[in-house]
Design a protein around this motif. Structure first.
Motif, PDB file in Angstrom:
ATOM      1  N   ALA A   1       0.737  -1.247   0.243  1.00 16.37           N
ATOM      2  CA  ALA A   1       0.012   0.084   0.108  1.00 16.37           C
ATOM      3  C   ALA A   1       0.876   1.207  -0.081  1.00 16.37           C
ATOM      4  O   ALA A   1       1.657   1.315   0.799  1.00 16.37           O
ATOM      5  N   GLN A   2       0.357   2.208  -0.843  1.00 16.75           N
ATOM      6  CA  GLN A   2       1.233   3.565  -0.777  1.00 16.75           C
ATOM      7  C   GLN A   2       0.342   4.723  -0.567  1.00 16.75           C
ATOM      8  O   GLN A   2      -0.950   4.802  -0.661  1.00 16.75           O
TER       9      GLN A   2
ATOM     10  N   LYS B   1      -1.813   9.887  -3.997  1.00 16.03           N
ATOM     11  CA  LYS B   1      -2.508   9.372  -4.977  1.00 16.03           C
ATOM     12  C   LYS B   1      -1.671   9.252  -6.312  1.00 16.03           C
ATOM     13  O   LYS B   1      -2.351   8.919  -7.330  1.00 16.03           O
ATOM     14  N   GLN B   2      -0.359   9.274  -6.213  1.00 18.21           N
ATOM     15  CA  GLN B   2       0.351   9.003  -7.428  1.00 18.21           C
ATOM     16  C   GLN B   2       1.829   8.091  -6.913  1.00 18.21           C
ATOM     17  O   GLN B   2       2.180   8.192  -5.888  1.00 18.21           O
ATOM     18  N   TYR B   3       2.176   7.395  -7.939  1.00 19.09           N
ATOM     19  CA  TYR B   3       3.170   6.410  -7.701  1.00 19.09           C
ATOM     20  C   TYR B   3       3.781   6.372  -8.986  1.00 19.09           C
ATOM     21  O   TYR B   3       3.388   6.294 -10.202  1.00 19.09           O
ATOM     22  N   THR B   4       5.325   6.514  -8.958  1.00 13.09           N
ATOM     23  CA  THR B   4       6.290   6.763  -9.923  1.00 13.09           C
ATOM     24  C   THR B   4       7.382   5.922  -9.914  1.00 13.09           C
ATOM     25  O   THR B   4       7.943   5.596  -8.982  1.00 13.09           O
TER      26      THR B   4
ATOM     27  N   ALA C   1     -10.143   5.339  -4.448  1.00 12.53           N
ATOM     28  CA  ALA C   1     -10.344   4.224  -3.688  1.00 12.53           C
ATOM     29  C   ALA C   1      -8.834   3.650  -3.468  1.00 12.53           C
ATOM     30  O   ALA C   1      -8.585   2.997  -2.605  1.00 12.53           O
ATOM     31  N   GLY C   2      -7.889   4.655  -3.939  1.00 14.58           N
ATOM     32  CA  GLY C   2      -6.440   4.433  -3.475  1.00 14.58           C
ATOM     33  C   GLY C   2      -5.807   3.664  -4.621  1.00 14.58           C
ATOM     34  O   GLY C   2      -6.401   3.092  -5.586  1.00 14.58           O
TER      35      GLY C   2
ATOM     36  N   ARG D   1      -9.686  -0.120  -7.178  1.00 14.24           N
ATOM     37  CA  ARG D   1      -8.602   0.553  -7.127  1.00 14.24           C
ATOM     38  C   ARG D   1      -7.918   0.820  -8.658  1.00 14.24           C
ATOM     39  O   ARG D   1      -7.505   1.845  -9.197  1.00 14.24           O
ATOM     40  N   LEU D   2      -7.947  -0.387  -9.306  1.00 14.07           N
ATOM     41  CA  LEU D   2      -7.133  -0.605 -10.485  1.00 14.07           C
ATOM     42  C   LEU D   2      -7.988   0.001 -11.559  1.00 14.07           C
ATOM     43  O   LEU D   2      -7.618   0.679 -12.438  1.00 14.07           O
ATOM     44  N   PHE D   3      -9.387  -0.208 -11.518  1.00 17.03           N
ATOM     45  CA  PHE D   3     -10.322   0.421 -12.751  1.00 17.03           C
ATOM     46  C   PHE D   3     -10.460   1.817 -12.435  1.00 17.03           C
ATOM     47  O   PHE D   3     -10.919   2.707 -13.250  1.00 17.03           O
ATOM     48  N   GLY D   4      -9.975   2.653 -11.167  1.00 16.36           N
ATOM     49  CA  GLY D   4     -10.194   3.813 -11.057  1.00 16.36           C
ATOM     50  C   GLY D   4      -8.895   4.671 -11.243  1.00 16.36           C
ATOM     51  O   GLY D   4      -8.706   5.712 -10.765  1.00 16.36           O
ATOM     52  N   ALA D   5      -7.882   3.906 -12.037  1.00 16.67           N
ATOM     53  CA  ALA D   5      -6.545   4.361 -11.923  1.00 16.67           C
ATOM     54  C   ALA D   5      -6.388   4.932 -13.401  1.00 16.67           C
ATOM     55  O   ALA D   5      -7.022   4.525 -14.401  1.00 16.67           O
ATOM     56  N   ALA D   6      -5.242   5.897 -13.603  1.00 16.22           N
ATOM     57  CA  ALA D   6      -4.738   6.153 -14.786  1.00 16.22           C
ATOM     58  C   ALA D   6      -3.186   6.098 -14.992  1.00 16.22           C
ATOM     59  O   ALA D   6      -2.390   6.123 -13.822  1.00 16.22           O
TER      60      ALA D   6
END
Length: 318
Positions: A68-69, A72-75, A91-92, A152-157
């Protein structure tokens, strides 16, 4: 050459028999399960065993978080490629093994159907069963966790950037992808396979759909099943079979570079680097059990990868 050692994580609860510790019991069961998968892979190829799966190329080179991070952004950056994942739905950020397994299913299903709208009913249930995922409800069951990672996955870009220098000039290019245009999830609290799930679906964005089906990396779902407990092992398995598909000479990769690509959850300290190195070595050993054709050596300063046979032999149909 890299040795094969007993694995650390188990797939079931300890039985506490004999004088062995619960951890030792888990290790033995998991080691036996992985060896059984390795034998099955040697006996029959993935195509004949109906165990052929795929992963999007863009998500093999740079990967999702393991744990878990915050925020709202992970790079992550791998060489000249930078991947950023942004939580749009609140959702995270997706993390761990489940989003990776869902992405394998999505890529495989998109290729099978040729459609952006994927039904999450029987096909997904069958996929989960094929991977040996037990469906259980309650606070700590698999269903709530699987559902949470889907949201989480379906709400991500996903945003990707490429940098390169050519003829004295620098170039930066990239793309921004919304994973899903829309999704509709129905769940029975205690059972994943009941009728309401048949109404669930996700409609992939056009750009993401095109990324999924463009030169996907073929994988053996039996290997995915054996490695499903470890996000790092899943990442390294997909990375290795893709990397050797175009490797022409031995490639040395430093531990610093390896951690930059796969060690997002480990601190940039001597202790963090040492911990990542140990986890990566153990994960590579697990990968080698199910993918014995992989030729890789462990050295003090990094790993040495040799040209090897891809885990799914190349053919005109892939």
């Amino acid at each position: 050459m890299l040795g094969i050692h007993q694995c650390n994580e188990g797939n079931s609860k300890p039985n506490g028999t004999g004088s062995k510790t619960p951890t030792a019991n888990r290790r033995e069961r998991n080691s036996a399960a992985i060896l059984a998968v390795a034998e099955a892979i040697c006996d029959k190829c993935a195509v004949d065993a109906d165990a052929l799966g795929f992963m999007a190329k863009m998500l093999v080179q740079t990967t999702l978080p393991h744990r878990a991070q915050p925020g709202k952004q992970y790079t992550r950056t791998d060489g000249d490629v930078t991947l950023s994942i942004t939580d749009l739905g609140g959702a995270g950020l997706p993390y761990g093994s489940y989003p990776r397994l869902i992405l394998v299913w999505m890529t495989t299903e998109a290729l099978r159907t040729g459609e952006r709208k994927l039904e999450l009913g029987r096909s997904l249930s069958s996929f989960m069963g094929q991977l040996g995922l037990q469906c259980s409800g309650g606070q700590w069951g698999t269903i709530p966790r699987f559902r949470g990672q889907m949201e989480r996955l379906f709400g991500a870009a996903i945003s990707t950037r490429w940098r390169r220098d050519q003829e004295g000039q620098s170039n930066t290019s990239g793309s921004n992808l919304l994973l899903a245009d829309e999704f509709d999830l129905w769940w029975t609290p205690q059972k994943l396979t009941q009728v309401p799930l048949g109404k669930s679906s996700v409609t992939l964005s056009q750009n993401f759909f095109e990324q999924l089906i463009e030169a996907p990396v073929p994988l053996d779902l039996r290997a995915i099943k054996a490695l499903k407990r470890s996000p790092l092992a899943l990442d390294l398995y997909a990375w290795a079979t893709r990397r050797v598909s175009y490797l022409r000479r031995p490639l040395r990769i430093s531990w610093a570079s390896f951690q930059l690509s796969f060690g997002a959850d480990y601190a940039e300290t001597p202790q963090g680097r040492s911990r990542f190195r140990g986890k990566a070595i153990e994960a590579l050993r697990r990968v080698r059990v199910v993918y014995p054709e992989l030729k890789i050596e462990i050295h003090r300063d990094g790993v040495l990868l040799f040209p090897s046979m891809t885990h799914i032999p190349k053919s005109p149909s892939l």
